[in-house]
Every structure is written in structure tokens, then in C-alpha cells.
Scaffold this motif. Sequence first.
Motif, PDB file in Angstrom:
ATOM      1  N   THR A 127       0.716  -1.109  -0.021  1.00 23.33           N
ATOM      2  CA  THR A 127      -0.040  -0.044  -0.110  1.00 23.33           C
ATOM      3  C   THR A 127       0.659   1.307  -0.069  1.00 23.33           C
ATOM      4  O   THR A 127       0.682   2.128  -0.529  1.00 23.33           O
ATOM      5  N   LEU A 128       2.059   1.273   0.719  1.00 23.97           N
ATOM      6  CA  LEU A 128       2.806   2.307   0.885  1.00 23.97           C
ATOM      7  C   LEU A 128       3.700   2.639  -0.528  1.00 23.97           C
ATOM      8  O   LEU A 128       3.753   3.832  -0.989  1.00 23.97           O
ATOM      9  N   ILE A 129       3.675   1.498  -1.326  1.00 24.55           N
ATOM     10  CA  ILE A 129       4.387   1.664  -2.661  1.00 24.55           C
ATOM     11  C   ILE A 129       3.285   2.304  -3.331  1.00 24.55           C
ATOM     12  O   ILE A 129       3.671   2.980  -4.416  1.00 24.55           O
ATOM     13  N   VAL A 130       2.093   1.932  -3.746  1.00 25.09           N
ATOM     14  CA  VAL A 130       1.315   2.233  -4.494  1.00 25.09           C
ATOM     15  C   VAL A 130       0.928   3.707  -4.207  1.00 25.09           C
ATOM     16  O   VAL A 130       0.842   4.651  -5.163  1.00 25.09           O
ATOM     17  N   LEU A 131       0.807   3.950  -2.728  1.00 27.76           N
ATOM     18  CA  LEU A 131       0.456   5.466  -2.784  1.00 27.76           C
ATOM     19  C   LEU A 131       1.653   6.372  -3.066  1.00 27.76           C
ATOM     20  O   LEU A 131       1.346   7.611  -3.342  1.00 27.76           O
ATOM     21  N   GLN A 132       2.823   5.955  -2.842  1.00 20.63           N
ATOM     22  CA  GLN A 132       4.018   6.498  -3.513  1.00 20.63           C
ATOM     23  C   GLN A 132       4.028   7.080  -4.985  1.00 20.63           C
ATOM     24  O   GLN A 132       4.145   7.955  -5.417  1.00 20.63           O
ATOM     25  N   LYS A 133       3.545   5.899  -5.686  1.00 29.33           N
ATOM     26  CA  LYS A 133       3.406   5.983  -7.157  1.00 29.33           C
ATOM     27  C   LYS A 133       2.249   6.897  -7.586  1.00 29.33           C
ATOM     28  O   LYS A 133       2.363   7.489  -8.611  1.00 29.33           O
ATOM     29  N   CYS A 134       1.448   7.019  -6.623  1.00 22.68           N
ATOM     30  CA  CYS A 134       0.297   8.216  -7.125  1.00 22.68           C
ATOM     31  C   CYS A 134       0.649   9.471  -7.218  1.00 22.68           C
ATOM     32  O   CYS A 134      -0.329  10.194  -7.684  1.00 22.68           O
ATOM     33  N   GLN A 135       1.925   9.856  -6.633  1.00 21.74           N
ATOM     34  CA  GLN A 135       2.136  11.193  -6.872  1.00 21.74           C
ATOM     35  C   GLN A 135       2.158  11.576  -8.057  1.00 21.74           C
ATOM     36  O   GLN A 135       1.853  12.974  -8.292  1.00 21.74           O
ATOM     37  N   SER A 136       2.688  10.833  -8.908  1.00 21.73           N
ATOM     38  CA  SER A 136       2.612  11.348 -10.585  1.00 21.73           C
ATOM     39  C   SER A 136       1.538  11.069 -11.404  1.00 21.73           C
ATOM     40  O   SER A 136       1.508  11.263 -12.676  1.00 21.73           O
ATOM     41  N   LEU A 137       0.475  10.725 -10.742  1.00 28.79           N
ATOM     42  CA  LEU A 137      -0.892  10.208 -11.417  1.00 28.79           C
ATOM     43  C   LEU A 137      -1.947  11.090 -11.074  1.00 28.79           C
ATOM     44  O   LEU A 137      -3.278  10.693 -11.405  1.00 28.79           O
ATOM     45  N   ASP A 138      -1.701  12.258 -10.655  1.00 28.19           N
ATOM     46  CA  ASP A 138      -2.889  13.118 -10.290  1.00 28.19           C
ATOM     47  C   ASP A 138      -3.253  14.045 -11.678  1.00 28.19           C
ATOM     48  O   ASP A 138      -2.598  14.099 -12.494  1.00 28.19           O
ATOM     49  N   PRO A 139      -4.472  14.163 -11.503  1.00 33.45           N
ATOM     50  CA  PRO A 139      -5.638  13.811 -10.698  1.00 33.45           C
ATOM     51  C   PRO A 139      -6.575  12.591 -10.857  1.00 33.45           C
ATOM     52  O   PRO A 139      -7.415  12.129 -10.428  1.00 33.45           O
ATOM     53  N   TRP A 140      -5.927  11.593 -11.813  1.00 33.87           N
ATOM     54  CA  TRP A 140      -6.680  10.260 -12.030  1.00 33.87           C
ATOM     55  C   TRP A 140      -6.612   9.489 -10.833  1.00 33.87           C
ATOM     56  O   TRP A 140      -7.630   8.771 -10.470  1.00 33.87           O
ATOM     57  N   ALA A 141      -5.483   9.352 -10.011  1.00 37.69           N
ATOM     58  CA  ALA A 141      -5.508   8.468  -8.890  1.00 37.69           C
ATOM     59  C   ALA A 141      -6.279   8.925  -7.942  1.00 37.69           C
ATOM     60  O   ALA A 141      -7.091   8.419  -7.039  1.00 37.69           O
ATOM     61  N   GLU A 142      -6.631  10.407  -7.853  1.00 32.19           N
ATOM     62  CA  GLU A 142      -7.672  10.912  -6.652  1.00 32.19           C
ATOM     63  C   GLU A 142      -8.917  10.521  -7.098  1.00 32.19           C
ATOM     64  O   GLU A 142      -9.959  10.336  -6.542  1.00 32.19           O
ATOM     65  N   GLU A 143      -9.419  10.862  -8.493  1.00 31.41           N
ATOM     66  CA  GLU A 143     -10.694  10.432  -9.121  1.00 31.41           C
ATOM     67  C   GLU A 143     -11.190   9.188  -8.618  1.00 31.41           C
ATOM     68  O   GLU A 143     -12.331   9.043  -8.333  1.00 31.41           O
ATOM     69  N   LEU A 144     -10.057   8.099  -9.152  1.00 31.13           N
ATOM     70  CA  LEU A 144     -10.190   6.814  -9.005  1.00 31.13           C
ATOM     71  C   LEU A 144     -10.251   6.319  -7.579  1.00 31.13           C
ATOM     72  O   LEU A 144     -10.392   5.018  -7.336  1.00 31.13           O
ATOM     73  N   LEU A 145     -10.094   7.260  -6.473  1.00 35.98           N
ATOM     74  CA  LEU A 145     -10.135   6.994  -4.991  1.00 35.98           C
ATOM     75  C   LEU A 145      -9.013   6.238  -4.779  1.00 35.98           C
ATOM     76  O   LEU A 145      -9.121   5.208  -3.545  1.00 35.98           O
TER      77      LEU A 145
END
Length: 635
Positions: A127-145
Motif C-alpha cells: 500500500t505504501l508503494i502504491v501511494l508513493q506511485k500515485c504522486q505522479s498520477l494526479d488527478p486520475w489517482a484521486e478521482e479513482l479513489l
Amino acid sequence: MFLFLFDYIRYRSQETGLPASVCVRVGDRLFNLHKYPLFSKSGYFNRELTDSNEVVLPQDFPGGPETFEMISLFVYGSSTLVDPFNVASLRCAAEFLEMTEEYTSGNLCERFDIYLNQVVLQSWEDTLIVLQKCQSLDPWAEELLIVSRCIESLAFMACMEILDPERRRDQSVVTLEALSAQRWSSEMVQEILTQDVWIKDLMALPFGFFKRVIGSLRRQGMKEKYVSPVVLFYANSTLFDENGAKEDVSCLLKGILDLLQIGEKGSRVIPVGFYFRLLSESLKLKLDKEYTLKLQNQISGALHMGRVEDFLLPESGIDDVASSIEMTTMESIFSTYVVFHLCPNNGTPSPYNSVVAELWDAYLTRIASDAKIHAKRFMELIELMPISCRQNHDNLYKALNIFLQVHTELSQDEKSMVCKYLNCQKLSNEVCIEAVQNELMPLRLIVQALFVQQLSTHKALKECSDSFRYAHCGDFSGSIPSSRFANSRSQNLVESPCFDVQDTRNQPLSFLLQNDSEKPEFCKKEYESTSFRIQTLEQQLMVLKRSIQLQNTSKKREQGSKKVDPVRPYGLEGRTMSKKRTPLGQVTSCIGTVNLASQRRYASRLLNVFRRFSLFGRAKAKKKPSVTGVWPKPM
């Protein structure tokens, strides 16, 4: 991976007999693909390939060319490896390309969601790894929750780790309860983070994600004593660690201040030294007044748990210490304490007033060495804390002593004015002795200290003497009025400064002297003084006893002479007539009018008492010979 895709495309062309007819550009990469697989599984390509065989994906396509290549392999039916490092970008890319169940069953959006929920979010590390990778995926990672699901999962697993009685991890959860006895410092925090604790896993998160994790921990019911250390360690690694990743420090500091628990609850779990460090950083960065006042108010409510080493000190070499920002801030903090905590609305003074007053006096010792602080200003600083709060004046004396050492030009009147609040009766014995010998102090203060020292010495001697006499010598109870020393045994055994409180009431004095070498030096001196007085009284009683024996012998001779010869000899008649007889047959001597029989009983009883004290003298005989010698037998 590109070779694998090329092989799949060539295989597809051979199988269907149709060449690749679609050209897709992603960044600087060009992909030649077949139209039907893309058209049948992607809503995005379904629209874009209707009138054209060329598609250019935007620059913000999630994951870039590498992710699109993996998507293409999935489209051609390849079982490409999915792991926590790429699942977030794949899920966002599939969402961009609209690869949902609407176009085909078991499409990529559903498959990646299953992997996230059933594999990634069940593991703390994944989970920590995925959360780190989400930094470069904004806003898609936020919209997909994806971010929200990862944050809630981390908070849930952290709470479960604390509640789990089996402690799935080897190291226990770090709380500030284990650090309460230590002084806070960056080095101490770094040492703790070298251990394998789950808190340090959150240190690598950007502040935006970290802030949301803290909010989720509190929403899910984690106690503040576990949440606050996380904030403290994160602040230490980002603000105070020179090797830490630096963001906008001002914004970061404001965010951390917003996360901190304010009020009494925060004072119980956050060391005051940490608040002082944040305040120091706020002053350096010239943060908004709102934040500095927030910190000052928080510190003022927990001053009694502070340490002088944590206080703000003016920088060395500054021109005006008394007007420096650090000095002004410290004055404001203690003034706030006086206003709100010295005597609150309920009318009951705080029990910590004396502690805070001593801390302020100790702080004055740190700045008293500045020669630019004049006498009037130093008096204002002393008066900041009311004199009534000061139960001990040792630190105040030290501050005044340092001030007078620096300001040698002050006159006696000026010295007396500066030292007028110093009360020698509230000095410890050692400091009072030092004050007596301190030539820098005004004469009035030296005289007062000398008088207080004499009173203390007299009181200590009297208490030690009384404790020795009446706590361990029950035979004196007959000759001492009971109203004066009622229950003297039990009372003096507790209050005695010379003897340990043990069950020694029924022990002989020789037993009490077995550990004489372990007694304080003061008690040894008191013993020698008491022993000397006992020896003096012993000699006086011996003289009294001989006088009584002579009187008794004289009386017997007088009676015998009456029987033998009614006529008295001239010499004996003169001797007996020289004594003044009373109607009751008493004899007046140098010690008053006492009946001879009473004198004998009284002397015998006292000699019996002093014979017990002889154990005292014999125990010391190895060091100092006894003055009295051999005891006579009682009459």
C-alpha cells in the motif's frame, strides 16, 4: 517489453492476414496496432478510430509510453506481470482509455480494481508503494479513489497493529510515554527511528498524503499518544534533519502546526522542548503572528514540564539582548502564564507556580552575564514572576551573583535595590553559606544571611539533640515533664534528622552506634557535643554524690557522739552548727534545699541513666578516651 509487443503484432498479422492499420503516438513513441482489438475493448479508441487510423494520446496520459505498451499487451491477450509498482498507473490508463465492462466482460478496469483490493490493500508495504506511485498520477489517482483507499487502509492497519495483542511486528509501537523521562532532541528522535518501527515508514510520504493519514488515524479512533509521535517524528525528519527532503519550509511548518493537538491534551503527549523548537523555527522564518501566538499559548500552559535547556536564548554577539526577539518572546510566554495560570478563574492558585518561578530564575542565570542589561531592566525581569511564587531563592541568588560579577560599577545602594527581592530565609544551607562569604552582595544581605545561618544552625543542633535524647532514651521520661515531650518516642523517630526511621526504640545504644560511621557528619559533630555535655553532668553528679555521702557520714557521727558523750566536741559542734537546719530536717546546700533521701534516689537514678550513656562513650573510646574513667557503683 517492446519486442514482446512487436512479436504479438506480427503474430496477429499472420493469424488474421491483416496488417497493422492503426498508428498510436504516445509521447515520443509510435505504436502500429490492429484496429479491431482496440476498437472492441476501449471506448476511447472506439470514438477516435471511427474516422481516422491515427491517434495521438495527450502528454498527460497516465504512465506514459511504458504504461500504454503494457495496456497493448493486455489487449492482445498477454499475461503481463502486474505488481504494486505499476498497478496504479495501469488502472489510471485503463480508465483514460475507458476499458470498462461496457465493452467487454472482465475488462482491464475491473481486473486492476480486484488486484488493488484483494492484494495491494491487504499489505502495509504494498500500500505504501502504491501511494508513493500515485504522486505522479494526479488527478486520475484521486478521482479513482486509489489514494483515499490506500490512506484508509494504512490507517486501519496501523490501528490494528496497536490493538493486536500478539504484536505482529517485532518492535512495539513507539509512544511518547517511553520518552517522557528524556529531553527531546533531534538526535534522540533519529536514534529511535533507526529501530524497525512502523512510524518511520510514513516519513517518506509527501506532506499532503501524510496529513491525510493523520486525519484518518484520528477518525478511526487511534489515541493521541500514538498519533502525536508520528507528527513529531515527521516534523523532525522534514524540518530539523539536514539530510531530509526540503519542501517549502514555511508551508510545511504551518501544516505541521495545524496537525498538532492544542490544549491540555497536546501538553500531555508532546514534549515542551519540541514546541520550543517549532517556535524557534517560526521566528527564524518570520511566520505569521497567528502561528507564533498559537505556539506561545501552548507552551505557557505546559511550562512546568519544560527545561531551561529548551528555552529560547538570544544569539551570541547580538547588540541588545534585553530587546531581542528571543527575550521578548520568553517574556510573553511567562507573562501569559502569570495572567491565565497563576490564579485562574476558580480562585485556586496553580500547584506549579513555584516550579515555573524557579525555571524563570534559572533562565535569568543564562542571560545575566550580558553587560548591556542595566539594573532597572534586570529588576523588571525579576518582577515578571511574583515574589510570592518563589518558594526557593537559590536560582535567583545565582542570577544576581552573575549580574553583580559583570556589573562591578554598581554602588552599594544600587546593589541593595537590585537584591531587594532576595530572601535569605528561602535559600538552601549551602547557598546561604556562600552568600555570607560573597563580598559582591550588599552588606544588608550578608548580615541577613549570617543571621539566618545562625538560626538554622541553632535549630538543627536543637532538633538533633532532642532527637537523640528523647527518641532513644526512655529513662529520661521520669525527669522530663510529660506535657513537654508527649509521645516523644514515636514523634522524634520520624522527625529526627540524624537517625534513620527504623524499629530501634527497643534497641540499646550500643546497637545504634554499630553503624556510626555511616551517619552524616553533622550527626557525628552533634554526638560529640552531646557526649561532652553528658560527661560534664556526670562529673557534677559525682561531686553531688560525694557531698551527700559526707553529709550522711557526718550525721551518723553526730548521732553516735550523742549516745557516747552528751557533750559535743568543739570542732564537731562548729561543723554541724554551720549548716542551716529547717523544721523538716532538710539541709540547704549549693543545689538548693533537698531532702537527703530524695537526693540519693535522684542521684542514683541519674547515674543509672548516664551509665546507659556510657555505652556511647565506650563506643567512641577507640577514637577518644573517656574523660570520666570508671563508673562508681550506685548507692
